[in-house]
Design an enzyme around this catalytic site. Structure first.
Site, PDB file in Angstrom:
ATOM      1  N   SER A 116       0.935  -1.161  -0.027  1.00  0.00           N
ATOM      2  CA  SER A 116       0.536  -0.048   0.308  1.00  0.00           C
ATOM      3  C   SER A 116       0.737   1.576   0.346  1.00  0.00           C
ATOM      4  CB  SER A 116      -0.975   0.110   1.171  1.00  0.00           C
ATOM      5  OG  SER A 116      -1.259  -0.897   1.273  1.00  0.00           O
ATOM      6  N   HIS A 137      -2.350  -3.501  -6.920  1.00  0.00           N
ATOM      7  CA  HIS A 137      -2.596  -2.487  -5.296  1.00  0.00           C
ATOM      8  C   HIS A 137      -5.136  -2.924  -5.422  1.00  0.00           C
ATOM      9  CE1 HIS A 137      -3.786   0.958  -1.859  1.00  0.00           C
ATOM     10  NE2 HIS A 137      -3.613  -0.507  -1.533  1.00  0.00           N
ATOM     11  N   GLU A 149      -5.000  -1.088  -8.271  1.00  0.00           N
ATOM     12  CA  GLU A 149      -4.066  -0.424  -8.730  1.00  0.00           C
ATOM     13  C   GLU A 149      -3.335  -0.885  -9.567  1.00  0.00           C
ATOM     14  OE1 GLU A 149      -5.044   3.978  -6.069  1.00  0.00           O
ATOM     15  OE2 GLU A 149      -4.052   2.246  -5.628  1.00  0.00           O
ATOM     16  N   ASN A 187      -5.430   6.011  -2.177  1.00  0.00           N
ATOM     17  CA  ASN A 187      -4.902   6.589  -0.991  1.00  0.00           C
ATOM     18  C   ASN A 187      -4.082   7.768  -1.321  1.00  0.00           C
ATOM     19  OD1 ASN A 187      -5.480   4.296   0.538  1.00  0.00           O
ATOM     20  ND2 ASN A 187      -3.670   3.353   0.151  1.00  0.00           N
TER      21      ASN A 187
END
Ligand SMILES: NC(=O)c1ccc[n+]([C@@H]2O[C@H](COP(=O)([O-])OP(=O)(O)OC[C@H]3O[C@@H](n4cnc5c(N)ncnc54)[C@H](O)[C@@H]3O)[C@@H](O)[C@H]2O)c1
Length: 280
Positions: A116, A137, A149, A187
């Protein structure tokens, strides 16, 4: 296609479930047999629920489960075409694993990390063939959330990025491509945004209920920010926030004091029974 999944914790079990459901022979590698079996039990439970709800036939569940094999031996990943890593979020552990995967798998195999917050390029640099390393991801829970991702690291080849993208799309996911920057897409945006939301609680003297009411009714969010942080886990959010702050050095990225305090009190959100809300 044969797929390896390394680490069958929260994310790895979900990713292995996606893989076997998509029809791939999948080898799950854990550090102990007990942990590997626990990963399999999680997958069995989720697929069992899908059968109960009529979303999957019992026969499809059985054949999906039959495609999963478990191992503690990394050598058993040697003939995989794609290996997805989902072990602990520690750079040294991941670099060591990728160096080993690079040695044992065939040159055309794609090696993907589910990190992450770490740099995919730094993980890839531990291998002699960084061109076949990419980020994939997934989001938690991996079998439910469609986004993956696909992260292009400094030296990822077009072929590796394409293969990872196509695999995710074929598995019914919604892949998007991006570069190897801190927090990637979601994120990078969501963490400071949720931190702002939490800071507004104190700045504007708003209750969590009213903040969630404001963002669902005024901004069209499907879930209020406090309910979302509770779902993600206060500890997971604080950890991700710290990682992003360390890399980008922007104050908005740092976890708000209120969240750090909640974590210290053991209020971790849904999983602990209490966060901004009480559960259970
Ligand atoms: N939890 C999330 O919401 C989330 C979301 C996206 C990405 N990630 C990332 O996914 C990765 C895994 O996170 P998680 O939440 O599933 O962690 P987790 O702690 O639930 O699972 C990690 C598992 O990896 C196993 N493991 C450790 N070293 C290993 C090795 N060398 N070989 C095989 N297995 C090994 C551990 O025994 C453990 O079961 C991390 O990089 C994390 O940043 C997590």
């Amino acid at each position: 296609m044969k797929v390896g999944v390394v680490g069958l914790g929260t994310m790895g079990a979900g990713i292995a479930q996606v893989s076997v459901t998509a029809g791939h022979e999948t080898v799950g590698r854990e550090v102990t047999t007990e942990l590997a079996e626990r990963g399999r039990a999680t997958i069995e439970r989720y697929l069992g629920r899908a059968v109960e709800k009529g979303r999957m036939s019992a026969r499809d569940r059985d054949s999906a489960l039959a495609r999963l094999t478990l191992t503690t031996e990394i050598a058993e990943l040697a003939d995989c075409d794609l290996v997805i890593e989902a072990i602990v979020e520690e750079l040294d552990a991941k670099r060591e694993l990728f160096a080993e995967l690079d040695r044992i798998t065939r040159p055309g195999a794609v090696l993907a990390t589910n990190t992450s917050a770490l740099s995919v390029s730094e993980i890839a640099a531990a291998t002699e063939h960084p061109e076949r390393v990419v980020g994939m991801h997934f989001f938690n829970p991996a079998p439910v959330l469609p986004l993956v991702e696909i992260v292009r690291a400094e030296r990822s080849s077009d072929e590796a990025v394409h293969a990872a993208y196509e695999w995710a799309a074929q598995a019914g996911k919604q892949p998007v491509k991006c570069s190897d920057t801190p927090g990637f897409i979601v994120n990078r945006i969501l963490i400071p945004l949720l931190n702002d939301c939490v800071r507004v609680l104190d700045e504007a003297n708003v209750s969590p209920e009213d903040l969630d009411k404001a963002m669902t009714n005024g901004a069209g969010w499907p879930l209020g920010p406090c309910a979302l942080v509770d779902l993600v886990g206060i500890d997971v959010h604080v950890h991700a926030s710290d990682a992003l702050h360390a890399q980008l050095q922007e104050e908005r990225m740092a976890p708000p004091e209120r969240l750090v305090g909640m974590q210290a009190e053991g209020k971790l959100g849904r999983k602990s029974g209490e966060g901004f809300y009480r559960y259970g």
